[in-house]
Motif scaffolding. Sequence first.
Motif, PDB file in Angstrom:
ATOM      1  N   ARG A 237      17.436  -2.560   2.836  1.00  0.00           N
ATOM      2  CA  ARG A 237      15.995  -1.569   3.210  1.00  0.00           C
ATOM      3  C   ARG A 237      14.753  -2.001   3.771  1.00  0.00           C
ATOM      4  O   ARG A 237      14.421  -1.505   4.009  1.00  0.00           O
ATOM      5  CB  ARG A 237      15.213  -0.806   1.722  1.00  0.00           C
ATOM      6  N   LEU A 238      15.268  -3.391   3.243  1.00  0.00           N
ATOM      7  CA  LEU A 238      14.006  -4.570   4.030  1.00  0.00           C
ATOM      8  C   LEU A 238      13.973  -5.326   5.077  1.00  0.00           C
ATOM      9  O   LEU A 238      15.601  -5.747   5.033  1.00  0.00           O
ATOM     10  CB  LEU A 238      13.849  -4.945   3.161  1.00  0.00           C
TER      11      LEU A 238
ATOM     12  N   TYR B  75      -3.955  -2.821   3.905  1.00  0.00           N
ATOM     13  CA  TYR B  75      -2.632  -3.323   2.116  1.00  0.00           C
ATOM     14  C   TYR B  75      -4.687  -4.612   1.961  1.00  0.00           C
ATOM     15  O   TYR B  75      -4.629  -4.218   1.211  1.00  0.00           O
ATOM     16  CB  TYR B  75      -1.635  -3.222   1.785  1.00  0.00           C
TER      17      TYR B  75
ATOM     18  N   LEU C 154      10.369  -2.411   6.531  1.00  0.00           N
ATOM     19  CA  LEU C 154      11.039  -1.175   6.064  1.00  0.00           C
ATOM     20  C   LEU C 154      11.868  -1.446   7.396  1.00  0.00           C
ATOM     21  O   LEU C 154      11.123  -1.137   8.088  1.00  0.00           O
ATOM     22  CB  LEU C 154      10.596  -0.149   6.183  1.00  0.00           C
TER      23      LEU C 154
ATOM     24  N   ILE D 209       4.187  -4.032   5.713  1.00  0.00           N
ATOM     25  CA  ILE D 209       3.886  -3.120   3.840  1.00  0.00           C
ATOM     26  C   ILE D 209       3.666  -3.894   2.572  1.00  0.00           C
ATOM     27  O   ILE D 209       3.280  -3.946   2.083  1.00  0.00           O
ATOM     28  CB  ILE D 209       5.013  -1.949   3.327  1.00  0.00           C
TER      29      ILE D 209
ATOM     30  N   LEU E 177       2.240  -6.449  -1.659  1.00  0.00           N
ATOM     31  CA  LEU E 177       3.324  -4.916  -1.194  1.00  0.00           C
ATOM     32  C   LEU E 177       2.349  -3.893  -0.995  1.00  0.00           C
ATOM     33  O   LEU E 177       0.864  -3.967  -2.255  1.00  0.00           O
ATOM     34  CB  LEU E 177       3.779  -4.488  -2.749  1.00  0.00           C
ATOM     35  N   SER E 178       1.817  -3.214  -0.187  1.00  0.00           N
ATOM     36  CA  SER E 178       0.732  -1.759  -0.272  1.00  0.00           C
ATOM     37  C   SER E 178       1.215  -1.749  -1.068  1.00  0.00           C
ATOM     38  O   SER E 178       2.203  -0.958  -1.653  1.00  0.00           O
ATOM     39  CB  SER E 178       1.012  -0.931   1.295  1.00  0.00           C
TER      40      SER E 178
ATOM     41  N   ASP F  27       0.828   2.007  -1.585  1.00  0.00           N
ATOM     42  CA  ASP F  27       1.383   2.716  -1.075  1.00  0.00           C
ATOM     43  C   ASP F  27       3.448   2.767  -1.557  1.00  0.00           C
ATOM     44  O   ASP F  27       4.108   3.463  -2.057  1.00  0.00           O
ATOM     45  CB  ASP F  27       1.840   2.994   0.060  1.00  0.00           C
ATOM     46  N   TYR F  28       3.527   1.152  -1.510  1.00  0.00           N
ATOM     47  CA  TYR F  28       4.999   0.847  -2.127  1.00  0.00           C
ATOM     48  C   TYR F  28       5.406   0.464  -3.794  1.00  0.00           C
ATOM     49  O   TYR F  28       5.922   0.109  -3.646  1.00  0.00           O
ATOM     50  CB  TYR F  28       5.868   0.241  -1.230  1.00  0.00           C
ATOM     51  N   TRP F  29       4.376   0.956  -4.607  1.00  0.00           N
ATOM     52  CA  TRP F  29       4.181   0.442  -5.422  1.00  0.00           C
ATOM     53  C   TRP F  29       5.482   0.574  -6.399  1.00  0.00           C
ATOM     54  O   TRP F  29       5.236   2.302  -6.301  1.00  0.00           O
ATOM     55  CB  TRP F  29       2.575  -0.318  -6.193  1.00  0.00           C
TER      56      TRP F  29
ATOM     57  N   ILE G  75       8.294   0.940  -6.835  1.00  0.00           N
ATOM     58  CA  ILE G  75      10.357   1.572  -5.790  1.00  0.00           C
ATOM     59  C   ILE G  75      11.022   1.001  -5.822  1.00  0.00           C
ATOM     60  O   ILE G  75      12.085   1.232  -4.883  1.00  0.00           O
ATOM     61  CB  ILE G  75       9.758   3.207  -4.806  1.00  0.00           C
TER      62      ILE G  75
ATOM     63  N   VAL H  87      10.614  -1.916  -4.124  1.00  0.00           N
ATOM     64  CA  VAL H  87      10.545  -2.881  -3.012  1.00  0.00           C
ATOM     65  C   VAL H  87      10.059  -4.881  -2.991  1.00  0.00           C
ATOM     66  O   VAL H  87      10.676  -5.157  -2.466  1.00  0.00           O
ATOM     67  CB  VAL H  87       9.680  -2.009  -2.062  1.00  0.00           C
TER      68      VAL H  87
END
Length: 183
Positions: free
Chosen positions: A12-13, A29, A73, A80, A101-102, A104-106, A108, A110
């Motif tokens: 994904r990255l 972030y 991403l 991010i 990490l931002s 918003d992306y904790w 999942i 990433v």
Amino acid sequence: MKTEFPVIETKRLILREVTTDDANDMLTYLSDENVVKPMGLEPFQTVEDVWDEISWYKSIYEEGTGIRWGITLKDSGKVIGSCGFLNKLTKHYRTEIGYELSKDYWGIGVASEALEAVVKYGYHHLQLERIEALIEPTNIPSQRLVEKQGFIREGLLRHYEYTRGKFDDLYMYSILKGDVNFN
């Protein structure tokens, strides 16, 4: 002279060098107390603060003491977070790993995906034997993250660093090259 900055691609990255063009994404972030407090930093206030961080990333790469990738991403290219090595001691074949990490992306996967890719890069390309992670005892999510990747908690370093006006205890975690499954 350093070679071209390496790019790491995962499912994904894309982990890549950050530039001043990424400063606004990074400020999102790095201005978040929840993201920077475990790093021992105060929330960033301005884009200029981020430029200083980007300059530090550039300097550790040029000096050979570390490397820090921007976590982006694939679908957006937006930065991010970051992940990478610092305080690299070539003669001892070891380094520390750091990441943020931002929010918003904790939760999942990433950070786990980025961390796994960076650890494998370190063993494949930097001739490392040992990678260390220093984590505050209150930072349970970060402890879980490194433990999931195979890091072992070795002990508590009492008053190991002085940040934000106080002495901090840190857990020392490590992973050795022989601990990693390269499949």
